[in-house]
Design an enzyme around this catalytic site. Structure first.
Site, PDB file in Angstrom:
ATOM      1  N   GLY A 130      37.954  35.332  40.902  1.00 49.98           N
ATOM      2  CA  GLY A 130      37.035  34.382  41.522  1.00 49.98           C
ATOM      3  C   GLY A 130      37.738  33.072  41.848  1.00 49.98           C
ATOM      4  O   GLY A 130      37.451  32.427  42.857  1.00 49.98           O
ATOM      5  N   CYS A 186      38.687  25.173  27.636  1.00 55.99           N
ATOM      6  CA  CYS A 186      39.607  25.350  28.751  1.00 55.99           C
ATOM      7  C   CYS A 186      40.630  26.403  28.369  1.00 55.99           C
ATOM      8  O   CYS A 186      40.608  26.932  27.268  1.00 55.99           O
ATOM      9  CB  CYS A 186      40.255  24.026  29.123  1.00 55.99           C
ATOM     10  SG  CYS A 186      41.353  23.433  27.852  1.00 55.99           S
TER      11      CYS A 186
HETATM   12  N1  PLP Z   1      33.240  30.321  39.223  1.00 55.97           N
HETATM   13  C1  PLP Z   1      32.486  30.332  38.145  1.00 55.97           C
HETATM   14  C2  PLP Z   1      31.117  29.730  38.226  1.00 55.97           C
HETATM   15  C3  PLP Z   1      32.929  30.883  36.954  1.00 55.97           C
HETATM   16  O1  PLP Z   1      32.161  30.870  35.868  1.00 55.97           O
HETATM   17  C4  PLP Z   1      34.239  31.435  36.922  1.00 55.97           C
HETATM   18  C5  PLP Z   1      34.784  31.990  35.667  1.00 55.97           C
HETATM   19  O2  PLP Z   1      34.435  31.599  34.589  1.00 55.97           O
HETATM   20  C6  PLP Z   1      34.998  31.403  38.085  1.00 55.97           C
HETATM   21  C7  PLP Z   1      34.480  30.842  39.222  1.00 55.97           C
HETATM   22  C8  PLP Z   1      36.383  31.964  38.127  1.00 55.97           C
HETATM   23  O3  PLP Z   1      36.335  33.355  38.155  1.00 55.97           O
HETATM   24  P1  PLP Z   1      37.599  34.204  37.648  1.00 55.97           P
HETATM   25  O4  PLP Z   1      37.553  34.201  36.164  1.00 55.97           O
HETATM   26  O5  PLP Z   1      37.371  35.570  38.228  1.00 55.97           O
HETATM   27  O6  PLP Z   1      38.807  33.560  38.193  1.00 55.97           O
END
Ligand code: PLP
Length: 374
Positions: free
Chosen positions: A70, A312
Site C-alpha cells: 500500500g 513506528c
Molecule cells: N495506508 C493505511 C491507512 C495503512 O494503515 C497502511 C498500513 O498500515 C498503509 C497505507 C500501508 O500499507 P502497506 O503496509 O501495504 O504498505
C-alpha cells in the site's frame, strides 16, 4: 489463553483459501511477461486477480495497477502526477501519504474528521495543478472520512482526488464510482491476503509517471516482474473480503461490548472517534494514567497482541500524529491503545482482553491511591 491477535489493522492472518491458492502456483516458474505456456498461465492468473480486485470496489471500468504494498501505491498516487503538483492531504493520513513531497495539511476536527471548509479555502487559494488525498478510514481511530464530499469539492476546483482505502476495504462497502475518486489504494495483507501485493486503482484517463522504470509491466505504470503467487492470493482475498462484509456487524457487536465494559469500569477512559462513523472493528482507547508502552508490555506478557496506534517501524512508541491533529492533549494521547478485531476474533478473546485491561487499570490505580494516601 495462548495467543490472542487483536491487531488486525496492522496486518491480518492469511485466509486458508488464499494460502491454498498461492501454494498451487508458488513453486512454478511464472513470469507474466513470458510468451510460452508458463507465461500465459501467469498472465491469466494476474488478469483474473485484477478482475477480482476491481470487482471488490466496483472498479471494472478502472485500471488496476498492482504494486508491492500500500505504501508503494500511495507513493505512486502522490508522486505519479509529476513535478509542480500541490498535494492537499488530511493531517490524519498514513505516513506513506504524509511523507511525500509538496504536501500541505488539511486540518481535522476533534473527532478526526477532515475539515471541508478549510479544504475549500485552501483549494480557492492555490494556483496550478492540485491533488487532494484523504483516506477512507483511519488506521488508528477507524474514523470514516466523507470522501465523496471531499471528491466533489476537489473536482469543483479542478483538482484530482485520491483516497487511501487500505483500512476500509473488507470492513465497509467501498464503491469507487460512488465515491467519485480518481485513484484509490488497496493492500492485500489488510484483508487476509498476503504481504507483497497491493493495488492502485486509477481512472483510465490518467497517466502516471512510474516509480519503477524498466519493462512495460502493469500497463507501463510499474516496471518489474509481477509477484504472481501474491497477486493470485490478493485476488482470492478480494473475493473473500466481499463475502466477509456480512460479518462486519458481528465484529462491531464484539467491539461495542469491549468498549462498553471499559467505560463501565473506567468512565474517564476516552474512546477516540466514537462520536462519528467509524470502522466496527477498531477501538482506540485511553487507559487513564497508564502509559501506552506499559500497556503494550502488560498485554504482550498475557499473549495479547495490540498496538499503540502510532508504533513506528522501529518498534518505538511515539505520540500519535492523528491524536495530535485531533487536538488531544499529549498526556492523554500517550495512554492510547488501539485494539483492532478481525473476523476470527471470538467473545472469549475479548473477555480475556477485558480481564487484562481491568487488571492493569486497577493495579495502577490502587498503587496511585496508596501513594496519595501515604
Ligand atoms: N495506508 C493505511 C491507512 C495503512 O494503515 C497502511 C498500513 O498500515 C498503509 C497505507 C500501508 O500499507 P502497506 O503496509 O501495504 O504498505
Amino acid at each position: 489463553m495462548d495467543r490472542v491477535f487483536l491487531d488486525h489493522n496492522a496486518t491480518t492472518p492469511l485466509a486458508p483459501q488464499v494460502w491454498q491458492a498461492m501454494g498451487e502456483v508458488a513453486a512454478d516458474p511464472l513470469n507474466a511477461s513470458s510468451v510460452h505456456g508458463f507465461g500465459r498461465q501467469a498472465h491469466s492468473i494476474v488478469e483474473g486477480a485484477r478482475r477480482e480486485v476491481a470487482a471488490l470496489v466496483n472498479g471494472k471500468n478502472k485500471r488496476v495497477v498492482f504494486t508491492s504494498c500500500g505504501t508503494e501505491a500511495n507513493n505512486l498516487a502522490l508522486g505519479g502526477l509529476g513535478e509542480g503538483v500541490t498535494k492537499l492531504v488530511s493531517a490524519a493520513e498514513h505516513a506513506s501519504v504524509l511523507k511525500t513531497r509538496d504536501v500541505q495539511l488539511i486540518p481535522v476536527d476533534a473527532d478526526g474528521v477532515v475539515d471541508l471548509v478549510a479544504l475549500e479555502r485552501m483549494l480557492a487559494n492555490i494556483q496550478g495543478k492540485v491533488l487532494v488525498s484523504v483516506m477512507l478510514a483511519n488506521n488508528e481511530t477507524g474514523v470514516i472520512q466523507p470522501v465523496a464530499d471531499v471528491a466533489r469539492i476537489a473536482h469543483q476546483y479542478g483538482a484530482l482526488m485520491h483516497t487511501d482505502a487500505v483500512q476500509a476495504v473488507g470492513k465497509i462497502e467501498v464503491d469507487i464510482e460512488q465515491l467519485g475518486v480518481d485513484m484509490m489504494t488497496l493492500s492485500a495483507h489488510k484483508i487476509n491476503g498476503p504481504q507483497g501485493a497491493a493495488a492502485l486503482i486509477v481512472n483510465k484517463s490518467l497517466q502516471l509517471v512510474p516509480l519503477l522504470n524498466g519493462g512495460s509491466q502493469e500497463q507501463g505504470f510499474r516496471a518489474g516482474t509481477q509477484n504472481v503467487a501474491a497477486i493470485q492470493g490478493f485476488g482470492v482475498a478480494a473475493k473473500l473480503a466481499a463475502q466477509r462484509l456480512k460479518t462486519a456487524h458481528d465484529i462491531a457487536t464484539l467491539r461495542d461490548k469491549l468498549e462498553s465494559n471499559i467505560k463501565v469500569h473506567a468512565p474517564q477512559a476516552v474512546i477516540f472517534g466514537s462520536n462519528v462513523p467509524r470502522l466496527g472493528n477498531t477501538s482506540y482507547v485511553s487507559m487513564p494514567g497508564v502509559d501506552a508502552q506499559m500497556q503494550l508490555i502488560h498485554f504482550d506478557l498475557l499473549g495479547i497482541a495490540v498496538s499503540s496506534g502510532a508504533a513506528c517501524s522501529s518498534g518505538k512508541v511515539e505520540t500519535s500524529h492523528v491524536l495530535q491533529a485531533m487536538g488531544v492533549e499529549k498526556n492523554i494521547a500517550q495512554t492510547a491503545l488501539r485494539i483492532s478485531l478481525g473476523s476470527e476474533t471470538t467473545i472469549e478473546e475479548v473477555d480475556y482482553f477485558l480481564k487484562g485491561w481491568t487488571q492493569l487499570y486497577d493495579r495502577s490505580h490502587d498503587k496511585h491511591n496508596q501513594e496519595k494516601a501515604a
